[in-house]
Design a protein around this motif. Structure first.
Motif, short mmCIF file in Angstrom:
data_model
loop_
_atom_site.label_atom_id
_atom_site.label_comp_id
_atom_site.label_asym_id
_atom_site.label_seq_id
_atom_site.Cartn_x
_atom_site.Cartn_y
_atom_site.Cartn_z
N THR A 211 0.82 -1.21 0.00
CA THR A 211 0.00 0.00 0.00
C THR A 211 0.85 1.26 0.00
N MET A 212 2.12 1.13 0.36
CA MET A 212 3.06 2.25 0.47
C MET A 212 2.65 3.24 1.57
N GLN A 213 1.82 2.81 2.48
CA GLN A 213 1.53 3.63 3.66
C GLN A 213 2.77 3.63 4.55
N SER A 214 3.05 4.76 5.18
CA SER A 214 4.20 4.83 6.08
C SER A 214 3.78 5.25 7.47
N TRP A 215 4.61 4.89 8.44
CA TRP A 215 4.38 5.25 9.84
C TRP A 215 5.64 5.89 10.39
N ASP A 216 5.47 6.91 11.20
CA ASP A 216 6.59 7.59 11.82
C ASP A 216 7.34 6.61 12.74
N GLY A 217 8.66 6.53 12.57
CA GLY A 217 9.44 5.58 13.34
C GLY A 217 9.52 5.90 14.81
N GLU A 218 9.44 7.19 15.17
CA GLU A 218 9.51 7.58 16.57
C GLU A 218 8.17 7.34 17.28
N ASP A 219 7.08 7.67 16.60
CA ASP A 219 5.76 7.47 17.19
C ASP A 219 5.38 5.99 17.20
N GLY A 220 5.77 5.28 16.15
CA GLY A 220 5.48 3.86 16.06
C GLY A 220 4.04 3.56 15.70
N VAL A 221 3.72 2.28 15.68
CA VAL A 221 2.37 1.81 15.36
C VAL A 221 2.09 0.57 16.19
N ASN A 222 0.83 0.40 16.60
CA ASN A 222 0.46 -0.76 17.40
C ASN A 222 0.28 -1.99 16.52
N ILE A 223 0.78 -3.12 16.99
CA ILE A 223 0.65 -4.37 16.25
C ILE A 223 0.25 -5.50 17.20
N ILE A 224 -0.47 -6.46 16.66
CA ILE A 224 -0.83 -7.67 17.40
C ILE A 224 -0.14 -8.85 16.73
N PRO A 225 0.85 -9.48 17.36
CA PRO A 225 1.50 -10.65 16.77
C PRO A 225 0.54 -11.84 16.78
N VAL B 283 -0.65 -15.58 22.03
CA VAL B 283 0.18 -14.54 21.41
C VAL B 283 -0.68 -13.44 20.80
N PHE B 284 -1.85 -13.80 20.25
CA PHE B 284 -2.69 -12.82 19.57
C PHE B 284 -3.54 -12.00 20.53
N ALA B 285 -3.34 -12.17 21.83
CA ALA B 285 -4.07 -11.39 22.83
C ALA B 285 -3.24 -10.23 23.37
N THR B 286 -2.06 -10.00 22.78
CA THR B 286 -1.18 -8.94 23.27
C THR B 286 -0.93 -7.89 22.19
N ILE B 287 -0.83 -6.64 22.62
CA ILE B 287 -0.55 -5.52 21.71
C ILE B 287 0.83 -4.97 22.03
N TRP B 288 1.56 -4.64 20.96
CA TRP B 288 2.91 -4.12 21.10
C TRP B 288 3.07 -2.88 20.23
N LYS B 289 3.96 -2.01 20.64
CA LYS B 289 4.27 -0.82 19.86
C LYS B 289 5.55 -1.08 19.06
N LEU B 290 5.44 -1.00 17.73
CA LEU B 290 6.59 -1.19 16.85
C LEU B 290 7.14 0.17 16.47
N LYS B 291 8.40 0.42 16.83
CA LYS B 291 9.06 1.70 16.56
C LYS B 291 10.42 1.43 15.93
N THR B 292 11.19 2.46 15.67
CA THR B 292 12.55 2.28 15.18
C THR B 292 13.51 3.14 15.98
N ASP C 38 13.28 -14.08 10.65
CA ASP C 38 12.14 -14.34 11.53
C ASP C 38 10.95 -13.54 11.01
N GLN C 39 9.89 -14.23 10.62
CA GLN C 39 8.73 -13.55 10.05
C GLN C 39 7.58 -13.56 11.06
N HIS C 40 7.18 -12.36 11.48
CA HIS C 40 6.10 -12.19 12.44
C HIS C 40 4.85 -11.72 11.71
N TYR C 41 3.83 -12.59 11.64
CA TYR C 41 2.55 -12.22 11.03
C TYR C 41 1.76 -11.44 12.07
N CYS C 42 1.37 -10.22 11.72
CA CYS C 42 0.72 -9.33 12.68
C CYS C 42 -0.51 -8.66 12.10
#
Length: 263
Positions: free
Chosen positions: A72-86, A190-199, A138-142
């Motif tokens: 989709t070429m959508q981007s997310w700010d690396g400092e703010d991050g985005v929530n993901i569910i593994p 594993v799918f019951a937890t939310i994590w913040k992905l940042k850089t 390591d491939q994490h489907y989220c």
């Protein structure tokens, strides 16, 4: 599994039209699962083509250290991050022709392939007996969850220096505990937890690059979202959905091309 493309631009829709849209939910949007491939989330590095205005892959407004969806070429700010569910994790062993020999993805090796244990380490690379490079991924489907509650499936693949982040993340996931009404403690799915992905920026004597950082947010508190995450995991385990091929993900010319990590 229903999923929503994350918001970028807001468009006002009248209540009547929205009621009609919701009443016809899903019509025409169901495709053969064998034709559907889950996109990758990647980190933008200094040499990423998505930052070059002259390249077709250019993403307006994106900056080094941001993350982006390679479909989709959508981007997310690396400092703010985005929530993901593994939802599911698997490890791939990928074979590439080295850059100095022209580059190119050569296929995937099975985890029990004896060639994996017979590699030779040269610098930071693992070389197979045929001279090609072996790259562990390591491939994490989220599920990527936006602030408005919309979500989309994606694969966060971690290789090279990202593997240390993956190992730490898997350890953190395994250490999560919740208390039952009777006082006993169990590990949540594993799918019951939310994590913040940042850089974050990292460097060594070979260069500077941006790497993932994963922080715990908490438990999924929306039952519908929890069920969607479980359904996504079930569909992966059943072989109904797969990650995009390495060729389609931009891996035809060299290992970790999209990341452009300097080693």
């Amino acid at each position: 599994m229903a999923n929503a493309v994350a918001k970028k631009k807001k468009t006002d829709v009248s209540t009547d039209v929205m009621d009609d849209i919701l009443g016809m939910a899903g019509e025409g949007a169901s495709f053969d699962s064998s034709e559907m491939q889950i996109p990758f989330i990647r980190v933008l590095q200094a040499l990423s083509p998505q930052l070059n205005k002259k390249k077709a892959e250019y993403i307006e407004g994106a900056e080094q250290g941001d993350m982006f969806n390679n479909v989709t070429m959508q981007s997310w700010d690396g400092e703010d991050g985005v929530n993901i569910i593994p939802c599911f994790q698997t490890t791939k062993y990928l074979e590439f022709t080295p850059r100095d020999m022209g580059g190119g993805f050569r296929g995937e090796l099975a985890a029990n392939d004896p060639a994996i244990a017979q590699t030779t380490r040269v610098g930071s690379k693992e070389l197979l007996s045929n001279g090609n490079e072996l790259v562990k991924s390591d491939q994490h489907y989220c599920l990527v969850v936006e602030d408005d509650g919309s979500f989309q499936p994606a694969v966060v693949d971690m290789k090279s220096t990202q593997l240390k982040v993956s190992r730490r993340w898997k350890t953190q996931i395994a250490m999560q505990k919740v208390k039952r009404p009777d006082g006993s403690v169990v590990t949540p799915p594993v799918f019951a937890t939310i994590w913040k992905l940042k850089t974050v920026e990292e460097s060594n004597d070979q260069g500077t690059w941006n790497n993932y950082q994963v922080e715990k947010v908490g438990l999924v508190d929306n039952r519908d979202l929890l069920m969607e995450a479980k359904a996504f995991r079930d569909s992966i385990q059943a072989g109904e959905v797969k990650a995009m091929s390495e060729e389609g993900a931009g891996g035809t010319s060299a290992p970790v091309k999209d990341d452009e990590i300097p080693f």
